[in-house]
Enzyme design. Structure first.
Site, PDB file in Angstrom:
ATOM      1  N   ARG A   1      -1.266 -17.878  -2.057  1.00  0.00           N
ATOM      2  CA  ARG A   1      -2.675 -17.781  -1.640  1.00  0.00           C
ATOM      3  C   ARG A   1      -3.429 -19.074  -1.968  1.00  0.00           C
ATOM      4  O   ARG A   1      -4.638 -19.069  -2.134  1.00  0.00           O
ATOM      5  CB  ARG A   1      -3.337 -16.581  -2.320  1.00  0.00           C
ATOM      6  CG  ARG A   1      -2.769 -15.235  -1.869  1.00  0.00           C
ATOM      7  CD  ARG A   1      -3.697 -14.105  -2.217  1.00  0.00           C
ATOM      8  NE  ARG A   1      -3.142 -12.798  -1.888  1.00  0.00           N
ATOM      9  CZ  ARG A   1      -3.258 -12.214  -0.700  1.00  0.00           C
ATOM     10  NH1 ARG A   1      -3.894 -12.825   0.271  1.00  0.00           N
ATOM     11  NH2 ARG A   1      -2.741 -11.016  -0.489  1.00  0.00           N
TER      12      ARG A   1
ATOM     13  N   GLY B   1      -3.572 -14.553   7.368  1.00  0.00           N
ATOM     14  CA  GLY B   1      -4.744 -13.706   7.582  1.00  0.00           C
ATOM     15  C   GLY B   1      -6.040 -14.498   7.480  1.00  0.00           C
ATOM     16  O   GLY B   1      -6.055 -15.710   7.744  1.00  0.00           O
TER      17      GLY B   1
ATOM     18  N   GLY C   1      -7.898 -15.690   4.983  1.00  0.00           N
ATOM     19  CA  GLY C   1      -7.924 -16.866   4.103  1.00  0.00           C
ATOM     20  C   GLY C   1      -7.223 -18.046   4.770  1.00  0.00           C
ATOM     21  O   GLY C   1      -7.721 -19.191   4.733  1.00  0.00           O
TER      22      GLY C   1
ATOM     23  N   ILE D   1      -1.330  -7.117   7.150  1.00  0.00           N
ATOM     24  CA  ILE D   1      -1.211  -5.663   7.316  1.00  0.00           C
ATOM     25  C   ILE D   1      -2.597  -5.033   7.448  1.00  0.00           C
ATOM     26  O   ILE D   1      -2.723  -3.901   7.861  1.00  0.00           O
ATOM     27  CB  ILE D   1      -0.431  -5.017   6.147  1.00  0.00           C
ATOM     28  CG1 ILE D   1      -1.183  -5.173   4.816  1.00  0.00           C
ATOM     29  CG2 ILE D   1       0.980  -5.561   6.045  1.00  0.00           C
ATOM     30  CD1 ILE D   1      -0.681  -4.234   3.734  1.00  0.00           C
ATOM     31  N   ASP D   2      -3.653  -5.781   7.082  1.00  0.00           N
ATOM     32  CA  ASP D   2      -5.017  -5.227   7.101  1.00  0.00           C
ATOM     33  C   ASP D   2      -5.630  -5.150   8.509  1.00  0.00           C
ATOM     34  O   ASP D   2      -6.627  -4.455   8.708  1.00  0.00           O
ATOM     35  CB  ASP D   2      -5.948  -6.073   6.223  1.00  0.00           C
ATOM     36  CG  ASP D   2      -5.597  -5.989   4.754  1.00  0.00           C
ATOM     37  OD1 ASP D   2      -4.765  -5.135   4.393  1.00  0.00           O
ATOM     38  OD2 ASP D   2      -6.134  -6.785   3.960  1.00  0.00           O
TER      39      ASP D   2
ATOM     40  N   MET E   1      -3.616   0.190   1.255  1.00  0.00           N
ATOM     41  CA  MET E   1      -4.206  -1.155   1.132  1.00  0.00           C
ATOM     42  C   MET E   1      -5.363  -1.381   2.117  1.00  0.00           C
ATOM     43  O   MET E   1      -5.440  -0.722   3.153  1.00  0.00           O
ATOM     44  CB  MET E   1      -3.133  -2.223   1.299  1.00  0.00           C
ATOM     45  CG  MET E   1      -2.396  -2.524  -0.002  1.00  0.00           C
ATOM     46  SD  MET E   1      -1.259  -3.907   0.170  1.00  0.00           S
ATOM     47  CE  MET E   1      -0.860  -4.226  -1.542  1.00  0.00           C
ATOM     48  N   GLY E   2      -6.191  -2.346   1.809  1.00  0.00           N
ATOM     49  CA  GLY E   2      -7.342  -2.663   2.664  1.00  0.00           C
ATOM     50  C   GLY E   2      -8.594  -2.729   1.818  1.00  0.00           C
ATOM     51  O   GLY E   2      -9.186  -1.690   1.499  1.00  0.00           O
TER      52      GLY E   2
ATOM     53  N   ARG F   1      -3.641  14.843  -7.921  1.00  0.00           N
ATOM     54  CA  ARG F   1      -2.687  13.789  -8.280  1.00  0.00           C
ATOM     55  C   ARG F   1      -2.967  12.550  -7.415  1.00  0.00           C
ATOM     56  O   ARG F   1      -3.533  12.662  -6.324  1.00  0.00           O
ATOM     57  CB  ARG F   1      -1.249  14.238  -8.013  1.00  0.00           C
ATOM     58  CG  ARG F   1      -0.785  15.352  -8.913  1.00  0.00           C
ATOM     59  CD  ARG F   1      -0.535  14.862 -10.329  1.00  0.00           C
ATOM     60  NE  ARG F   1       0.061  15.877 -11.167  1.00  0.00           N
ATOM     61  CZ  ARG F   1      -0.599  16.767 -11.901  1.00  0.00           C
ATOM     62  NH1 ARG F   1      -1.930  16.775 -11.877  1.00  0.00           N
ATOM     63  NH2 ARG F   1       0.035  17.643 -12.646  1.00  0.00           N
TER      64      ARG F   1
HETATM   65  O1  F6P Z   1      -2.982  -9.493   2.459  1.00  0.00           O
HETATM   66  C1  F6P Z   1      -3.308  -8.199   2.617  1.00  0.00           C
HETATM   67  C2  F6P Z   1      -3.191  -7.403   1.336  1.00  0.00           C
HETATM   68  O2  F6P Z   1      -1.970  -6.680   1.326  1.00  0.00           O
HETATM   69  C3  F6P Z   1      -4.365  -6.450   1.142  1.00  0.00           C
HETATM   70  O3  F6P Z   1      -4.239  -5.268   1.866  1.00  0.00           O
HETATM   71  C4  F6P Z   1      -4.360  -6.238  -0.332  1.00  0.00           C
HETATM   72  O4  F6P Z   1      -5.637  -5.853  -0.748  1.00  0.00           O
HETATM   73  C5  F6P Z   1      -3.976  -7.592  -0.848  1.00  0.00           C
HETATM   74  O5  F6P Z   1      -3.236  -8.202   0.177  1.00  0.00           O
HETATM   75  C6  F6P Z   1      -3.138  -7.573  -2.098  1.00  0.00           C
HETATM   76  O6  F6P Z   1      -2.934  -8.881  -2.496  1.00  0.00           O
HETATM   77  P1  F6P Z   1      -1.817  -9.369  -3.507  1.00  0.00           P
HETATM   78  O7  F6P Z   1      -0.482  -9.157  -2.862  1.00  0.00           O
HETATM   79  O8  F6P Z   1      -2.118 -10.810  -3.707  1.00  0.00           O
HETATM   80  O9  F6P Z   1      -1.944  -8.536  -4.714  1.00  0.00           O
END
Ligand code: F6P
Length: 373
Positions: A74, A110, A112, A134-135, A177-178, A291
């Site tokens: 990143r 994505g 960034g 994936i978002d 995720m998201g 849960r």
């Molecule tokens: O890049 C997308 C993503 O999978 C998001 O859905 C998630 O919030 C983030 O990356 C998690 O980031 P990392 O893998 O750096 O923990």
């Protein structure tokens, strides 16, 4: 041998990245007679001049592989960690681009990555990008590759959670995720038949969720599945968060702005345990056992779906064609199932969120799915 093109993957790894590298590379080498250099670990590879030459042999057998053969990170060109300190390494990146006599650089990533790529385009580099995450939250494209695979994994998880939730008459809260956009939780939630779907775009009221679960119980359904996006927020939390965001935007650079940003970071940390707090609260309110299942990076792992392979292949080969025509400063996108191009400046700094009146939401509401609002 014709022109020399660099390629890198940046940001979170995504199924379909290798399919895109393969498609771009094979078309560029065999069809357009280019030489392809793959930089390792995102923009860091370009800064460290760490690369591998990609040929037909190294591009073979990767279509079905998850992750990215090039590695990813990143790292941002203008804020890279070097010897423990953050530094602007743009000049060195531009220098290495010239040193390798690159005619263009393909960046796969994505939001960034789009921003970083645009930054380099403004420094005079010939850039083409592909949208992968994936978002599915990159602006100006209907789809990003990786989304379909992750949605399939999350849907299967919800399917499997149904039998255990129903056997024990429990609430199962499954975190998907998201952070900023709820496409994944919404798509998987609908496809997996979740009873409650919570996404960042629709702040929720915990009392209303509890009420919908109790109503299900009155109808003889004493288990419930809640699909919640990582970034979903309760109404109160969202109110505080938005207030802080506004204060940050209005405040000039300086100590007080940094303090507000720190407060925002603390709120984000607090929201990271939101799913667990929500499950506990629902257990108290409904007297049903609750849960939590956090799907996490499972959603990014493994082989890409056929839809993602197909999209990545279409985008990758289109990219080779555009590079051959020297069309730069653009992102390859999908619009109404056609591959198109979009100027990078129209993509950066935006997040494609789920519109509240989106067809998927309307459909789910008609089924009685609760969104907590
Ligand atoms: O890049 C997308 C993503 O999978 C998001 O859905 C998630 O919030 C983030 O990356 C998690 O980031 P990392 O893998 O750096 O923990």
């Amino acid at each position: 041998m014709g022109r020399i093109i660099g390629i890198l993957t940046s940001g979170g790894d995504t199924p379909g990245s290798n399919a895109a590298i393969r498609a771009f590379g094979k078309a560029a080498i065999s069809f357009y007679d280019m030489k392809i250099i793959g930089f390792r670990d995102g923009f860091r590879g370009l800064m460290e001049n760490n690369f591998t030459v990609l040929d037909n042999k190294s591009l073979s057998g990767i279509l079905t592989l998850g992750g990215t053969i090039l590695g990813t990170s990143r790292e941002k060109p203008f804020r890279m960690t070097v010897d423990g300190n953050e530094k602007d390494m743009t000049d060195l990146i531009v220098k290495n681009y010239r040193l390798n006599k690159l005619d263009a650089l393909v960046c796969i990533g994505g939001n960034g990555t789009q921003k970083n790529a645009y930054h380099l385009a403004q420094r005079g580099l010939n850039i083409v990008t592909l949208p992968k995450t994936i978002d599915n939250d990159v602006a100006r494209t209907d789809l990003t590759f990786g989304f379909d695979t992750a949605m399939g994994i999350a849907t299967e998880a919800i399917d499997r959670l149904h039998s255990t939730a129903s056997s024990h008459q429990r609430i199962i809260v499954v975190e998907i995720m998201g952070h900023k956009a709820g496409w994944l939780a919404l798509g998987a939630g609908i496809a997996g038949g979740a009873d409650v779907i919570l996404i960042p775009e629709i702040p929720y009221d915990t009392g209303k969720i509890a009420e919908s679960i109790l109503e299900r119980k009155r109808q003889g359904k004493s288990f419930s599945i809640i699909a919640i996006a990582e970034g979903a927020m309760s109404r109160d939390f969202k109110e505080n968060y938005s207030k802080l965001q506004k204060q940050i935007s209005a405040s000039p650079e300086g100590n007080s702005r940094e303090k507000l940003k720190q407060e925002r970071t603390e709120l984000n940390v607090l929201n990271a345990s939101n799913t667990i707090r929500l499950a506990n609260r629902l257990q108290e309110l409904t007297k049903l056992e609750a849960r939590v299942t956090i799907l996490g990076h499972l959603q990014r792992g493994g082989t890409p779906s056929s839809a993602d392979r197909l999209l990545a292949t279409r985008m990758g080969t289109a990219c080779a064609k555009l590079v051959s025509k020297e069309e730069y400063g653009i992102m390859i996108a999908l619009k109404k199932n056609r591959i198109v191009t979009v100027p990078l400046e129209e993509v950066v700094g935006k997040t494609k969120k789920v519109p509240e009146d989106h067809q998927w939401i309307k459909s789910a509401r008609r089924l009685g799915t609760c969104f907590g609002d």
